[in-house]
Design a protein around this motif. Structure first.
Motif, PDB file in Angstrom:
ATOM      1  N   ILE A 112      17.925   1.195   1.000  1.00 21.48           N
ATOM      2  CA  ILE A 112      17.954   2.158   2.298  1.00 21.48           C
ATOM      3  C   ILE A 112      17.204   1.921   3.531  1.00 21.48           C
ATOM      4  N   ASP A 113      18.611   2.424   4.671  1.00 17.40           N
ATOM      5  CA  ASP A 113      18.176   2.700   5.830  1.00 17.40           C
ATOM      6  C   ASP A 113      18.160   3.902   6.611  1.00 17.40           C
ATOM      7  N   ASP A 114      18.169   3.964   8.004  1.00 13.16           N
ATOM      8  CA  ASP A 114      19.009   5.272   8.527  1.00 13.16           C
ATOM      9  C   ASP A 114      20.103   5.897   8.184  1.00 13.16           C
ATOM     10  N   THR A 115      20.746   5.239   7.527  1.00 15.58           N
ATOM     11  CA  THR A 115      22.005   6.054   6.946  1.00 15.58           C
ATOM     12  C   THR A 115      22.109   6.516   5.886  1.00 15.58           C
ATOM     13  N   VAL A 116      20.724   7.196   4.933  1.00 16.50           N
ATOM     14  CA  VAL A 116      20.406   7.936   4.220  1.00 16.50           C
ATOM     15  C   VAL A 116      19.413   9.040   4.388  1.00 16.50           C
ATOM     16  N   ASP A 117      19.640  10.393   4.196  1.00 15.42           N
ATOM     17  CA  ASP A 117      18.756  11.250   4.015  1.00 15.42           C
ATOM     18  C   ASP A 117      17.637  10.868   2.903  1.00 15.42           C
ATOM     19  N   PRO A 118      16.217   9.992   3.056  1.00 11.46           N
ATOM     20  CA  PRO A 118      15.217  10.554   2.293  1.00 11.46           C
ATOM     21  C   PRO A 118      14.835  11.820   1.672  1.00 11.46           C
ATOM     22  N   GLU A 119      15.659  13.419   2.088  1.00 16.42           N
ATOM     23  CA  GLU A 119      16.008  14.016   1.590  1.00 16.42           C
ATOM     24  C   GLU A 119      17.002  14.432   0.015  1.00 16.42           C
ATOM     25  N   LEU A 120      17.458  13.247   0.643  1.00 18.35           N
ATOM     26  CA  LEU A 120      18.927  13.379  -0.797  1.00 18.35           C
ATOM     27  C   LEU A 120      18.252  12.337  -1.906  1.00 18.35           C
ATOM     28  N   LEU A 121      17.357  11.039  -0.933  1.00 17.18           N
ATOM     29  CA  LEU A 121      16.774  10.505  -2.565  1.00 17.18           C
ATOM     30  C   LEU A 121      15.859  10.790  -2.432  1.00 17.18           C
ATOM     31  N   ARG A 122      15.168  12.381  -2.708  1.00 22.72           N
ATOM     32  CA  ARG A 122      14.114  12.889  -3.399  1.00 22.72           C
ATOM     33  C   ARG A 122      14.630  13.586  -4.615  1.00 22.72           C
ATOM     34  N   CYS A 123      15.368  13.824  -4.074  1.00 23.14           N
ATOM     35  CA  CYS A 123      16.304  15.374  -5.322  1.00 23.14           C
ATOM     36  C   CYS A 123      17.224  14.668  -6.003  1.00 23.14           C
ATOM     37  N   ILE A 124      17.490  12.962  -5.742  1.00 24.55           N
ATOM     38  CA  ILE A 124      18.286  11.675  -6.843  1.00 24.55           C
ATOM     39  C   ILE A 124      16.796  11.445  -7.663  1.00 24.55           C
ATOM     40  N   SER A 125      15.536  10.951  -7.051  1.00 24.14           N
ATOM     41  CA  SER A 125      14.365  10.800  -8.239  1.00 24.14           C
ATOM     42  C   SER A 125      13.584  11.943  -8.790  1.00 24.14           C
ATOM     43  N   ALA A 126      13.718  13.273  -8.225  1.00 17.17           N
ATOM     44  CA  ALA A 126      13.716  14.266  -9.553  1.00 17.17           C
ATOM     45  C   ALA A 126      14.513  14.209 -10.741  1.00 17.17           C
ATOM     46  N   GLN A 127      15.635  13.793 -10.547  1.00 14.40           N
ATOM     47  CA  GLN A 127      16.392  14.248 -11.935  1.00 14.40           C
ATOM     48  C   GLN A 127      16.620  12.648 -12.051  1.00 14.40           C
ATOM     49  N   TYR A 128      16.132  11.825 -12.154  1.00 15.21           N
ATOM     50  CA  TYR A 128      16.172  10.361 -12.711  1.00 15.21           C
ATOM     51  C   TYR A 128      14.671   9.844 -12.357  1.00 15.21           C
ATOM     52  N   PRO A 129      13.605  10.272 -12.707  1.00 18.51           N
ATOM     53  CA  PRO A 129      12.473   9.428 -12.359  1.00 18.51           C
ATOM     54  C   PRO A 129      12.231   7.979 -12.322  1.00 18.51           C
ATOM     55  N   PHE A 130      13.654   7.300 -13.108  1.00 17.34           N
ATOM     56  CA  PHE A 130      13.430   5.494 -13.580  1.00 17.34           C
ATOM     57  C   PHE A 130      14.160   5.088 -12.128  1.00 17.34           C
ATOM     58  N   VAL A 131      14.217   6.421 -11.089  1.00 18.99           N
ATOM     59  CA  VAL A 131      14.592   5.311  -9.793  1.00 18.99           C
ATOM     60  C   VAL A 131      14.091   4.695  -9.272  1.00 18.99           C
ATOM     61  N   GLU A 132      14.149   3.359  -8.782  1.00 22.97           N
ATOM     62  CA  GLU A 132      13.075   3.313  -7.223  1.00 22.97           C
ATOM     63  C   GLU A 132      13.751   2.853  -6.341  1.00 22.97           C
ATOM     64  N   TRP A 133      13.124   3.755  -5.199  1.00 27.92           N
ATOM     65  CA  TRP A 133      14.166   3.031  -4.224  1.00 27.92           C
ATOM     66  C   TRP A 133      13.704   2.153  -3.020  1.00 27.92           C
ATOM     67  N   GLY A 134      14.094   0.773  -2.725  1.00 29.49           N
ATOM     68  CA  GLY A 134      13.242  -0.243  -2.017  1.00 29.49           C
ATOM     69  C   GLY A 134      13.394  -0.376  -0.644  1.00 29.49           C
ATOM     70  N   VAL A 135      12.608  -0.926   0.163  1.00 33.33           N
ATOM     71  CA  VAL A 135      12.332  -0.124   1.237  1.00 33.33           C
ATOM     72  C   VAL A 135      12.539  -1.936   2.170  1.00 33.33           C
ATOM     73  N   LEU A 136      13.581  -3.081   2.827  1.00 30.83           N
ATOM     74  CA  LEU A 136      13.016  -4.281   3.299  1.00 30.83           C
ATOM     75  C   LEU A 136      12.891  -3.689   4.642  1.00 30.83           C
ATOM     76  N   PHE A 137      11.556  -4.529   4.802  1.00 30.09           N
ATOM     77  CA  PHE A 137      10.340  -5.006   6.115  1.00 30.09           C
ATOM     78  C   PHE A 137      10.501  -6.135   6.382  1.00 30.09           C
ATOM     79  N   ARG A 138      12.015  -6.177   7.852  1.00 29.34           N
ATOM     80  CA  ARG A 138      11.552  -7.712   8.837  1.00 29.34           C
ATOM     81  C   ARG A 138      11.260  -7.288   9.635  1.00 29.34           C
ATOM     82  N   PRO A 139      10.317  -7.037  10.415  1.00 30.31           N
ATOM     83  CA  PRO A 139      10.084  -6.660  12.365  1.00 30.31           C
ATOM     84  C   PRO A 139      11.288  -7.237  13.256  1.00 30.31           C
ATOM     85  N   ASP A 140      12.241  -8.075  13.027  1.00 27.30           N
ATOM     86  CA  ASP A 140      12.918  -7.989  13.752  1.00 27.30           C
ATOM     87  C   ASP A 140      14.411  -7.725  13.731  1.00 27.30           C
ATOM     88  N   LYS A 141      14.154  -6.942  12.326  1.00 26.04           N
ATOM     89  CA  LYS A 141      15.797  -6.307  11.807  1.00 26.04           C
ATOM     90  C   LYS A 141      15.857  -5.004  11.869  1.00 26.04           C
TER      91      LYS A 141
END
Length: 383
Positions: A112-141
């Motif tokens: 997940i990155d700046d192209t997706v609204d976190p509010e939409l992710l929150r709505c999906i998580s509320a409906q499907y609590p088994f979903v996990e959102w992964g964020v890639l952390f690499r400072p140079d990218k």
């Protein structure tokens, strides 16, 4: 906890009053009016229906039995037969529900990155609590496709997490310098993310992820110190040829029982006690999206996950294979996907807070994966 008799009485009294108001008064000996009828059916002490009242008034109970006898004398044969059938009818036993074990801890959608609204992710998580959102952390990218910017993580994503009442499942996937920090024993960034809802952190200690993998033997103790210092965080290590030295040092070291026995016998050991908050991800593709073709059964002493080419097109077959290898295991697993969720295209500038991009995190592919998992597999999840 036993039911409050006062509350039970109040409910029965209300129902009884409603029934009395809906039906004409019962007549005994053709001479009992409405007021007398109510007095005959309600206790004068506690006010509740006499057949269930709790005050123990003997006189009232005697009067109630007398009224019952008068009522039975005026019953038709059909009413007598019906009352007898109701009294002798055995209550039906409730059907035993067959509860299926859900073998998956999480269904992970990474990148997940700046192209997706976190509010939409929150709505999906509320409906499907088994979903996990992964964020890639690499400072140079940071701020490029697949790698969220710092302002995105510390701003809009954190706000969505807080608005979810801390119920969104977030996982941090360390790459590049973030992994090198852990290899040096530095856990400052780990502690920062922990305060922002990231309870699982994956260490991608491979060269393709921008990590210096030389002299890994000397870094095992430093990695272990970070893991032990953060016991509430689950640390995930990729299983591959490059990470074998790190994994062997963390997982195949001395267990706590073996360490205690060695201390009692005076033996010396250079092995480490295995941290309980270490998990393993089987992903020989190392994040490149190569389809996983073999599935290792979960070992009894460690949590594992599967990744590699999983997505909307392959999810049904992958889940079926995982269900086969986990059928006899008491441990639940998780699956993770990334490359298959991307769409090559462009976002219009009219979307406002979401910046234009040619490589976007496609929520439609996320939902298609969820739909197939719920409808076409037997993992116990429902839409």
């Amino acid at each position: 906890m036993s039911e409050d008799p006062t509350s039970s009485w109040l409910q029965e009294a209300i129902i009884s009053l409603q029934n009395e108001q809906a039906q004409p008064p019962t007549i005994f000996n053709n001479s009992v009016n409405t007021k007398n009828s109510r007095r005959n059916y309600r206790c004068g002490v506690c006010g509740m229906p006499k057949k269930n009242h709790i005050c123990g008034n003997i006189e009232e109970q005697t009067n109630f039995r007398r009224v019952q006898e008068q009522q039975q004398q005026h019953q038709t044969p059909q009413q007598t037969q019906l009352n007898h059938a109701l009294q002798t009818q055995q209550p039906q036993q409730p059907q035993q529900l067959q509860i299926r074990r859900r073998p998956f801890r999480f269904i992970g959608f990474c990148g997940i990155d700046d192209t997706v609204d976190p509010e939409l992710l929150r709505c999906i998580s509320a409906q499907y609590p088994f979903v996990e959102w992964g964020v890639l952390f690499r400072p140079d990218k940071a701020g490029t496709p697949r790698y969220a910017s710092d302002s995105y993580v510390d701003g809009r994503l954190l706000l969505a997490y807080l608005k979810s009442n801390h119920s969104m499942n977030l996982a941090a996937h360390f790459c590049g310098e973030r992994v090198n920090e852990v290899l040096r024993g530095d856990d400052k960034f780990v502690k920062k993310l922990q305060g922002q809802g990231f309870n699982r952190i994956q260490i991608n200690a491979t060269a393709i992820n921008g990590v210096n993998t030389e002299h890994m033997e000397s870094k095992v103790a430093l990695v272990r110190s970070v893991i032990v210092a953060n016991p509430s965080v689950e640390f995930i290590i990729q299983y591959s040829v490059e990470t074998q030295i790190l994994l062997n040092g963390l997982l195949h070291g001395t267990t706590s029982e073996q360490a205690q026995a060695a201390t009692q016998t005076g033996q010396q050991t250079n092995n480490y006690v295995m941290p309980s908050n270490v998990s393993v991800l089987f992903d020989e593709s190392k994040g490149t999206g190569k389809l996983l073709t073999s599935f290792t059964a979960p070992p009894p002493n460690v949590n594992i996950g599967y990744a590699g080419g999983i997505g909307p097109d392959s999810i049904v077959d992958v889940v079926k294979e995982i269900l086969k290898v986990t059928s006899s295991s008491s441990r639940n697993v998780w699956i993770d996907m990334e490359s298959s969720l991307r769409t090559k295209g462009s976002l219009p500038e009219s979307l406002g807070r979401i910046p234009p991009a040619k490589d976007i995190f496609d929520v439609n592919k996320v939902f298609e994966t969820i739909r197939k998992i719920c409808e076409e597999t037997e993992c116990g999840f429902t839409l």
